[in-house]
Design a protein around this motif. Sequence first.
Motif, PDB file in Angstrom:
ATOM      1  N   SER A   1      19.012  32.813  17.548  1.00 58.84           N
ATOM      2  CA  SER A   1      17.783  32.030  17.730  1.00 58.84           C
ATOM      3  C   SER A   1      18.097  30.536  17.848  1.00 58.84           C
ATOM      4  CB  SER A   1      16.826  32.295  16.588  1.00 58.84           C
ATOM      5  OG  SER A   1      17.476  32.051  15.361  1.00 58.84           O
ATOM      6  N   TRP A   2      19.181  30.108  17.220  1.00 61.35           N
ATOM      7  CA  TRP A   2      19.522  28.675  17.271  1.00 61.35           C
ATOM      8  C   TRP A   2      19.854  28.219  18.691  1.00 61.35           C
ATOM      9  CZ3 TRP A   2      24.559  27.250  18.738  1.00 61.35           C
ATOM     10  CH2 TRP A   2      25.524  28.286  18.736  1.00 61.35           C
ATOM     11  N   MET A   3      20.367  29.123  19.525  1.00 64.85           N
ATOM     12  CA  MET A   3      20.694  28.729  20.902  1.00 64.85           C
ATOM     13  C   MET A   3      19.434  28.603  21.743  1.00 64.85           C
ATOM     14  SD  MET A   3      23.978  31.125  21.642  1.00 64.85           S
ATOM     15  CE  MET A   3      24.390  30.351  23.210  1.00 64.85           C
ATOM     16  N   ASP A   4      18.386  29.291  21.328  1.00 66.28           N
ATOM     17  CA  ASP A   4      17.129  29.217  22.053  1.00 66.28           C
ATOM     18  C   ASP A   4      16.254  28.102  21.471  1.00 66.28           C
ATOM     19  OD1 ASP A   4      14.838  29.832  23.527  1.00 66.28           O
ATOM     20  OD2 ASP A   4      14.141  31.138  21.918  1.00 66.28           O
ATOM     21  N   GLU A   5      15.844  28.242  20.214  1.00 62.09           N
ATOM     22  CA  GLU A   5      14.974  27.230  19.605  1.00 62.09           C
ATOM     23  C   GLU A   5      15.671  25.869  19.531  1.00 62.09           C
ATOM     24  OE1 GLU A   5      12.013  27.491  19.316  1.00 62.09           O
ATOM     25  OE2 GLU A   5      11.570  29.624  19.098  1.00 62.09           O
ATOM     26  N   GLY A   6      16.950  25.884  19.175  1.00 63.60           N
ATOM     27  CA  GLY A   6      17.685  24.628  19.013  1.00 63.60           C
ATOM     28  C   GLY A   6      17.855  23.893  20.329  1.00 63.60           C
ATOM     29  N   PHE A   7      18.240  24.623  21.371  1.00 61.04           N
ATOM     30  CA  PHE A   7      18.504  23.960  22.648  1.00 61.04           C
ATOM     31  C   PHE A   7      17.191  23.527  23.312  1.00 61.04           C
ATOM     32  CE2 PHE A   7      22.929  26.123  23.479  1.00 61.04           C
ATOM     33  CZ  PHE A   7      23.342  25.736  22.204  1.00 61.04           C
TER      34      PHE A   7
ATOM     35  N   GLN B   1      22.851  31.535  34.003  1.00 62.49           N
ATOM     36  CA  GLN B   1      21.439  31.895  34.179  1.00 62.49           C
ATOM     37  C   GLN B   1      21.343  33.358  34.583  1.00 62.49           C
ATOM     38  OE1 GLN B   1      19.686  30.124  38.041  1.00 62.49           O
ATOM     39  NE2 GLN B   1      20.945  28.513  37.169  1.00 62.49           N
ATOM     40  N   PHE B   2      20.352  34.019  34.009  1.00 62.35           N
ATOM     41  CA  PHE B   2      20.112  35.460  34.186  1.00 62.35           C
ATOM     42  C   PHE B   2      21.282  36.311  33.678  1.00 62.35           C
ATOM     43  CE2 PHE B   2      17.701  33.288  37.596  1.00 62.35           C
ATOM     44  CZ  PHE B   2      16.428  33.603  37.170  1.00 62.35           C
ATOM     45  N   LYS B   3      21.994  35.827  32.653  1.00 65.20           N
ATOM     46  CA  LYS B   3      23.159  36.578  32.149  1.00 65.20           C
ATOM     47  C   LYS B   3      23.222  36.710  30.622  1.00 65.20           C
ATOM     48  CE  LYS B   3      26.372  35.942  35.966  1.00 65.20           C
ATOM     49  NZ  LYS B   3      27.379  35.028  36.508  1.00 65.20           N
ATOM     50  N   HIS B   4      22.183  36.366  29.897  1.00 68.94           N
ATOM     51  CA  HIS B   4      22.205  36.543  28.436  1.00 68.94           C
ATOM     52  C   HIS B   4      23.441  35.925  27.763  1.00 68.94           C
ATOM     53  CE1 HIS B   4      18.854  39.286  28.619  1.00 68.94           C
ATOM     54  NE2 HIS B   4      19.511  40.339  29.049  1.00 68.94           N
ATOM     55  N   PRO B   5      23.668  34.624  27.889  1.00 71.52           N
ATOM     56  CA  PRO B   5      24.882  34.058  27.269  1.00 71.52           C
ATOM     57  C   PRO B   5      24.872  34.142  25.733  1.00 71.52           C
ATOM     58  CG  PRO B   5      23.433  32.316  28.064  1.00 71.52           C
ATOM     59  CD  PRO B   5      22.877  33.610  28.582  1.00 71.52           C
ATOM     60  N   ASN B   6      26.066  34.132  25.166  1.00 65.59           N
ATOM     61  CA  ASN B   6      26.234  34.171  23.711  1.00 65.59           C
ATOM     62  C   ASN B   6      26.916  32.876  23.252  1.00 65.59           C
ATOM     63  OD1 ASN B   6      29.049  34.384  24.034  1.00 65.59           O
ATOM     64  ND2 ASN B   6      28.894  36.579  24.333  1.00 65.59           N
ATOM     65  N   PRO B   7      27.103  32.698  21.963  1.00 72.22           N
ATOM     66  CA  PRO B   7      27.659  31.416  21.486  1.00 72.22           C
ATOM     67  C   PRO B   7      29.009  31.056  22.119  1.00 72.22           C
ATOM     68  CG  PRO B   7      26.736  32.629  19.652  1.00 72.22           C
ATOM     69  CD  PRO B   7      26.684  33.554  20.835  1.00 72.22           C
ATOM     70  N   ASN B   8      29.826  32.068  22.374  1.00 69.12           N
ATOM     71  CA  ASN B   8      31.125  31.752  22.969  1.00 69.12           C
ATOM     72  C   ASN B   8      30.973  31.112  24.348  1.00 69.12           C
ATOM     73  OD1 ASN B   8      34.026  31.905  22.600  1.00 69.12           O
ATOM     74  ND2 ASN B   8      33.981  33.241  24.401  1.00 69.12           N
ATOM     75  N   ASN B   9      29.927  31.471  25.063  1.00 70.12           N
ATOM     76  CA  ASN B   9      29.733  30.933  26.411  1.00 70.12           C
ATOM     77  C   ASN B   9      29.442  29.432  26.399  1.00 70.12           C
ATOM     78  OD1 ASN B   9      28.079  34.011  27.114  1.00 70.12           O
ATOM     79  ND2 ASN B   9      30.140  33.475  27.739  1.00 70.12           N
ATOM     80  N   ILE B  10      28.644  28.971  25.446  1.00 72.89           N
ATOM     81  CA  ILE B  10      28.383  27.521  25.392  1.00 72.89           C
ATOM     82  C   ILE B  10      29.650  26.801  24.904  1.00 72.89           C
ATOM     83  CG2 ILE B  10      27.236  27.653  23.099  1.00 72.89           C
ATOM     84  CD1 ILE B  10      26.315  25.097  25.809  1.00 72.89           C
ATOM     85  N   LYS B  11      30.357  27.428  23.981  1.00 68.68           N
ATOM     86  CA  LYS B  11      31.602  26.820  23.481  1.00 68.68           C
ATOM     87  C   LYS B  11      32.638  26.690  24.598  1.00 68.68           C
ATOM     88  CE  LYS B  11      35.195  28.738  22.241  1.00 68.68           C
ATOM     89  NZ  LYS B  11      36.318  29.545  21.771  1.00 68.68           N
ATOM     90  N   ARG B  12      32.841  27.783  25.365  1.00 70.49           N
ATOM     91  CA  ARG B  12      33.836  27.766  26.444  1.00 70.49           C
ATOM     92  C   ARG B  12      33.449  26.764  27.533  1.00 70.49           C
ATOM     93  NH1 ARG B  12      37.952  27.815  27.040  1.00 70.49           N
ATOM     94  NH2 ARG B  12      38.389  29.082  28.880  1.00 70.49           N
ATOM     95  N   THR B  13      32.138  26.680  27.808  1.00 70.40           N
ATOM     96  CA  THR B  13      31.692  25.729  28.831  1.00 70.40           C
ATOM     97  C   THR B  13      32.041  24.306  28.398  1.00 70.40           C
ATOM     98  OG1 THR B  13      29.871  27.226  29.362  1.00 70.40           O
ATOM     99  CG2 THR B  13      29.711  24.983  30.201  1.00 70.40           C
ATOM    100  N   ALA B  14      31.756  23.988  27.139  1.00 71.63           N
ATOM    101  CA  ALA B  14      32.067  22.637  26.637  1.00 71.63           C
ATOM    102  C   ALA B  14      33.577  22.391  26.640  1.00 71.63           C
ATOM    103  CB  ALA B  14      31.497  22.464  25.227  1.00 71.63           C
TER     104      ALA B  14
END
Length: 609
Positions: A382-388, A476-489
Amino acid sequence: MKKIIFLILSLVSFSLFAQNQTYWQQHVDYTMEIDMNVKNYQFNGKQKLVYTNNSPDELNEVFYHLQFNAFQPGSEMDVRLQNIVDPDARMVNNLGTKEAPNYESRISKLKPNEIGFQKIISLKQNNKVVKYEVIGTILKVTLNTPIKTGKKATFDMEFQAQVPVQIRRSGRNNKEGIALSMAQWYPKLAEYDNEGWHANEYIAREFYGVWGNFDVTIHIDKNYAIGGTGYLQNPQQVGHGYEDKTKKLNLPKGDKLTWHFKAPNVHDFTWAADDEYLHDIKQVPNGATLHFLYKNKPQTIKNWKKMQDETIKTMQFYNKTVGDYPYKQYSIIQGGDGGMEYGMCTLMNGNVKLPSLIGTMRHEMAHSWFQFVLATNEIKYSWMDEGFASYISTLASNVNKNNDTFMFERVYKTYTFLANSGKEEPLTTQADRFNTNMAFSIGSYYKGQIFLSQLGYIIGEENLAKTLKKYYNDFQFKHPNPNNIKRTAEKVSGIQLEWYLNEWTQTLHTIDYAVKSTSNKEITLNRIGKMPMPIDLKVTYTDGSYESFYIPLQMMLGKKPMQTTALPYWEWANPNFTFTTSKVIKKVEIDPSLLMADVDRSNNTFEVK
Ligand SMILES: [Zn+2]
């Protein structure tokens, strides 16, 4: 022979490897037709669901959500309300006082004609009757024939439903008198992904769905206007402000209108209806069409008109900051309770002061990028949705403010309050399993928001801005998880961030750095908190000049772009860091940007007396 076996073995291991590496996603195509009775709030529904199994697994069962069933005395939602120490105020009556509350679950008081339900009348898989079991808000279907990898199955369902008295999110006759807030109104297939089924009981929160195409037909009393997900296919046959005014209306005879919507590539379909809705349409230049549906009341009209230009600006800001909104339409609909995000729309309270109305619009619309287009599993992350969503809405609220106050001040204060309260729980906690609503809310909205603002402190503001865009573009349209935002950064900044994701979201470690001592030209800093961070430092000298220093954390194995004096890496294991300056020190300040969420800032500044 041996050679053949070797070849087979290597093919098997190759395909296993390929399965582990490849992202896949299930697909749904819903065709639904419902007939609503606005007098008793019941409706009959027919649903054809074509389900495509893109997973590498053969499926022997499928699960649907029946979320209206939560609004019944004795449901798990009701039991939870009676046991949590800080229930959602909208869902309870307080029989005591503010100081000594005595809560009564509103669900527990619902009469049979006020409860919500979704009853399955019949269910077939590929035209054959199929076995099913209703378990709370979950429908478990045992398949006649398994659905093989890459194959489709068609499920035909007839169901009957009753819209509950408005308790939470959906329901009839909300506090502001909106007749129908129709979220979670249809039997909805649960998502199946590489972690398996996500058939979570509806207790409080929240939603995770399967992408697909929705074709929805609603028959309803002709005085009711509808707003919601999807593009209206027959505007001339319904009017209510949707029609092309240059063409003739072609309304059917009888008491009901038929509304036909199509929504491509969405994971949910929500709508609301009322017989007093006004309907305005505005256009975002080169963007989506905005629909506003709200009650015909003087003060509501005044505020909702004033909100409209802000809505256009907000959508333009999000398009620029995160990436383009991919649908042609977005609707802001008075309904629900507070504010809640849905596909191509939001249901929100309307009879509130203008700043609050605009604030809610900004927050709920921000969800379109995160909850809807990226569609992280809200139950787990929820933190990736509400937080972002909160992060970009804070940015949007501060676009035209060029004052000196720290825009995240309230956010950091609120997080610090939780961190110091002893009630914090790790962000990895499943959204319903937090012990208190407070720990869930502050964790998700505030600590989740700080995940990004503080990431800007670690990798630099420009890298954060690039990260957000790349994350949206890639997932987008891929249900990312925490690792995805970490790897992108990591990819954007060249900085290792596993430590950050771990410490901030998977532990309760807090940040506390202090200036331990200074003498003449020597400074010693001390890490008191368990969580390590890189350090920005401002040193003022006795001659009145100042110098900014940057101490990267060794685990980062990289540095953010800085104009300041870079010092050697600080290893995590070492609680102290000492260095010397070129001039005599007057004052030392850790993190003048305030972006590092230090839970005790009283020891961040040291002045030589
Ligand atoms: Zn939200």
